[in-house]
Design a protein around this motif. Structure first.
Motif: not given
Lengths: 280, 248, 243
Positions: A72, A75-76, A78-80, A82-86, A102, A163-164, A243
């Motif tokens: 992954q 840049d994805g 942390i969003p991934g 929290t979104a449950g991708k892993f 977060t 980034v980030s 999470r």
């Protein structure tokens, strides 16, 4: 649609996806960038290997978990998550107060100060305080003086970072108003641009740069200026991210990681990948 | 001469890197790219024909839905739609699964990257295919439809025997364009971690620091894929219009 | 619903609109220059010119713009002679110029095909009539071929312009903070990808809709001869749909 059809549909979706469904945590999916050598990197056969892969395998063996790694982009992660991708992220991620709002972290498994890399023959080769370690958690006169010098010397320069990251937060606070900050999706990309001369200095973790310097095309690069660690921005070290709702998984992971740290296994992996022990 | 030596070195490095395993990786990348494109085209064909039907409908509401669909999905950057599906897909799936009780209230149902990716690219492809189908339908001679109606054909029979064969024939060149567009759009799925050609080339470029080599290779491989599809669509065009060519 | 968040996101993304428009404008302008050159080369009748344009169009239409952008940005900078060239490096050093170069090269391939089609679609009768009038080749081109061809090219050209607007979003992969890059940065800081992307999506849609309207209006103005004369007291039909 009747509710039984919905259930059938959901069941269908369940069977053909990789759900994070295990209530008693038998299988977990772990995200890594796969291009953050030597923490995690992709080898020529497409497999992800590295320091964090070895830690993960060790922890999962101890905790009797079946762990699979997915690639992954940074840049994805942390969003991934929290979104449950892993379920877990291991990607050289520093434990910081900002991120703790977060997500949650395991106990740290490594510490890595941040540092600057520049061209040996360039104008920044003569930066002051080179090799000096500045601990920002002390917040004393020495760190203030070092930051002032750094700001002065980087004025008008092009600084590349990922980034980030904690480096990005650091630059936001201390460098944004004096230097031009270029934010890259991956650390490799700022290395390439440093060699190409698009940026004057790259800013990342020391351990990552050790890997960069080991590559043959980096022979003209060297560390310049001071290294920084600690404080609210850089945090106490590097850990795995979870999470906030998965406290149970975090406990299982921490227990196994503690055992691996205590018996020196993690130090051994560190010696293998970095030639130094970065767990201290 | 120095240039030639340089070139020789480059070719040799390329060979070494490809033989070390990146070659196989790139081949897998091609396979995934083709898989993504084919599945997306199929999703797009279903959506595209429904949307085309909606846009040709006499009902204002349906027409509005069709118009909005093509406007939105042709007007938004593809990257944005792909990201939305990547993050949003899991939220929607989880919401549905939680409300039906098929998973616990704290569990998460993940939308796999491949599925999210092909849905996003499929929906974009559908917007372009809808325009192709609509154009083809409008090109059918009015008189033929009227004749079919005068013959007393049922709407289904009319669709199967008069409309569909002609729409397909007229749509083939347009679909060829959409196919090429979809191959190129599939490169953007790389941001969601589907190991298609672009992601593989990217990973190889970053880990070996030979970006020129791997991006050039990727470019060539995309060219090969788009160019071998041209004769295939030419053949399809000849096949679907066989009844319109005069025997020699 | 967190309206403050949506508003502040939309505002931050809008602040990057000038940068998006800058890439868009220069990409299109240089693309138009290259496309004109290519069209002329193709129409010139030289065999080598035709082969060159065919190859150009084949390469730039057949591969994704993302690959082309990576090649221009990361690929070319690997050559020493590029890095030491006093002309090339100042251009290729800058990510902004790199994006504009990649976009211009890419769109030129599509545009030259559009122009070629439009030139061929100019009715032969019109050209013959101009010849019969004794117009010189240049006058014929200026007064007959060019106006008709431009009018014919307009619908396809407007579609290409909208594709270019969407393509500016790719600039974010080479460190440019245009609208998509800004949206992604907010997304990293707030971890709310869906809300942020929706905001950006609304802005892109409005931008493209206004471009489409603009072209529809120009097209409407340029084709009075195709419109039915308005009947007494009847409103002129609304502009045709482009997007």
């Amino acid at each position: 649609m009747t509710s039984s059809r919905w259930i059938a549909l959901a069941a269908l979706a369940l069977t053909c996806s990789t759900p994070a469904m295990a209530k008693d945590w038998k299988t977990v999916t772990v995200a890594m960038e796969g291009s953050y050598a030597p923490w995690n990197q992709t080898d020529a056969s497409g497999k992800i290997v590295g320091f964090e892969v070895d830690i993960l395998n060790d922890v999962c063996a101890r905790a009797k978990l079946e762990c699979s790694i997915v690639a992954q982009d940074w840049d994805g992660v942390i969003p991934g998550l929290t979104a449950g991708k892993f379920d877990i992220v291991m990607d050289g991620m520093s434990i910081t107060e900002e991120r703790m709002k977060t997500i949650d972290f395991s106990i740290p498994y490594a510490s890595s100060p941040v540092a600057f890399l520049a061209d040996k023959n360039g104008p920044l080769a003569q930066m002051s305080n080179t090799g000096k370690m500045i601990d920002l958690s002390k917040d004393d006169a020495e760190s203030k003086a070092a930051l002032d010098t750094l700001r002065k010397e980087l004025t008008g320069k092009n600084v590349g970072l990922q980034v980030s990251t904690t480096e990005a937060t650091f630059a936001d606070k201390y460098l944004k108003d004096v230097a031009n900050i270029h934010e890259y999706k991956t650390t490799d990309e700022h290395d390439l641009d440093l060699m190409a001369g698009r940026i004057d200095v790259a800013f990342a973790d020391t351990t990552y740069f050790l890997g960069t310097l080991a590559k043959p095309d980096a022979k003209d690069l060297e560390f310049v200026g001071p290294q920084f660690k600690g404080g609210p921005i850089l945090g106490p070290g590097i850990g795995a991210a979870f999470r906030k709702t998965d406290k149970d998984l975090q406990d299982i992971y921490n227990k196994a990681l503690k055992a691996a740290l205590d018996d020196g296994s993690v130090s051994k992996y560190s010696m293998q990948w970095f030639k130094i022990d970065i767990t201290k | 001469m120095e240039f030639l030596n340089d070139l020789k070195d480059q070719v040799w490095t390329a060979y070494e890197l490809l033989a070390a395993g990146w070659g196989v990786q790139l081949l897998w990348g091609i396979a995934w790219t083709l898989a993504v494109t084919v599945v997306s085209m199929m999703i797009g064909a279903v959506l595209g024909s429904l949307v085309a039907a909606a846009k040709l409908s006499h009902r204002g509401g349906l027409r509005f839905i069709g118009e909005s669909y093509t406007t939105v999905f042709r007007g938004e950057p593809e990257l944005l739609i792909i990201y939305l599906f990547y993050y949003g897909g899991t939220q929607v799936l989880t919401g549905v699964a939680r409300s039906t009780g098929s998973i616990g209230s704290a569990d998460i149902l993940n939308m796999p990257s491949f599925l999210g990716g092909v849905l996003a690219v499929g929906i974009i492809s559908g917007a372009y295919q809808a325009e192709v189908f609509r154009g083809s339908f409008l090109a059918i001679h009015r008189g033929e439809l009227e004749a079919a109606r005068a013959y007393g054909m049922s709407p289904w029979l009319r669709f199967r025997l008069v409309i569909m064969p002609q729409v397909l024939r007229l749509a083939v060149p347009g679909l060829g364009n959409v196919w090429q567009l979809t191959i190129k759009d599939s490169a953007l799925i790389s941001v969601t971690g589907v190991a298609e050609l672009m992601l593989t080339a990217n990973k190889a470029a970053r880990s070996t620091h030979h970006s020129l080599l791997f991006y050039t290779l990727a470019g060539i491989l995309y060219l090969v894929m788009t160019s071998i599809s041209t004769p295939i669509f030419d053949r399809a065009e000849r096949y679907t219009s066989r009844s319109f060519t005069r025997p020699k | 619903m967190d309206f403050d968040f949506y508003l502040s996101t939309i505002w931050s993304v809008l602040k990057a609109l000038p940068l998006t428009l800058e890439i868009w404008f220069f990409g299109i302008a240089f693309g138009l220059l290259i496309a004109t050159g290519l069209t002329w080369l193709r129409a010139s009748g030289y065999k080598s010119g035709e082969y060159f344009t065919r190859a150009y169009v084949f390469v730039f239409r057949g591969s994704p713009l993302l690959v082309q952008l990576y090649l221009v940005y990361f690929g070319l900078s690997q050559f020493d002679f590029v890095r030491h060239s006093p002309i090339l490096w100042p251009i290729l050093r800058d990510p902004m110029y790199c994006t504009i170069v990649a976009m211009a090269l890419n769109t030129a391939a599509y545009e030259s095909e559009i122009f070629r089609g439009a030139l061929r679609a100019v009715p032969v009768g019109q050209i013959e009539a101009a010849k019969a009038f004794g117009m010189s080749a240049f006058t014929r081109f200026r007064l007959v071929t060019l106006p008709i061809a431009l009018r014919l090219a307009l619908p396809a050209y407007s579609t290409e312009i909208i594709l270019m607007t969407k393509a500016t979003a790719l600039a974010s992969v080479v460190t440019i903070m245009e609208m998509m890059g800004t949206a992604q940065k907010i997304q990293h800081d707030t971890f709310r990808p869906i809300e942020v992307l929706t905001c950006a999506g609304v802005i892109y849609l409005l931008l493209n809709l206004s471009i489409a309207r603009l072209f529809a209006w120009v097209e409407h103005r340029l084709s009075p001869h195709l419109r039915a004369p308005p009947e007494q007291g009847q409103q002129v039909k609304p502009v045709p749909e482009v997007l």
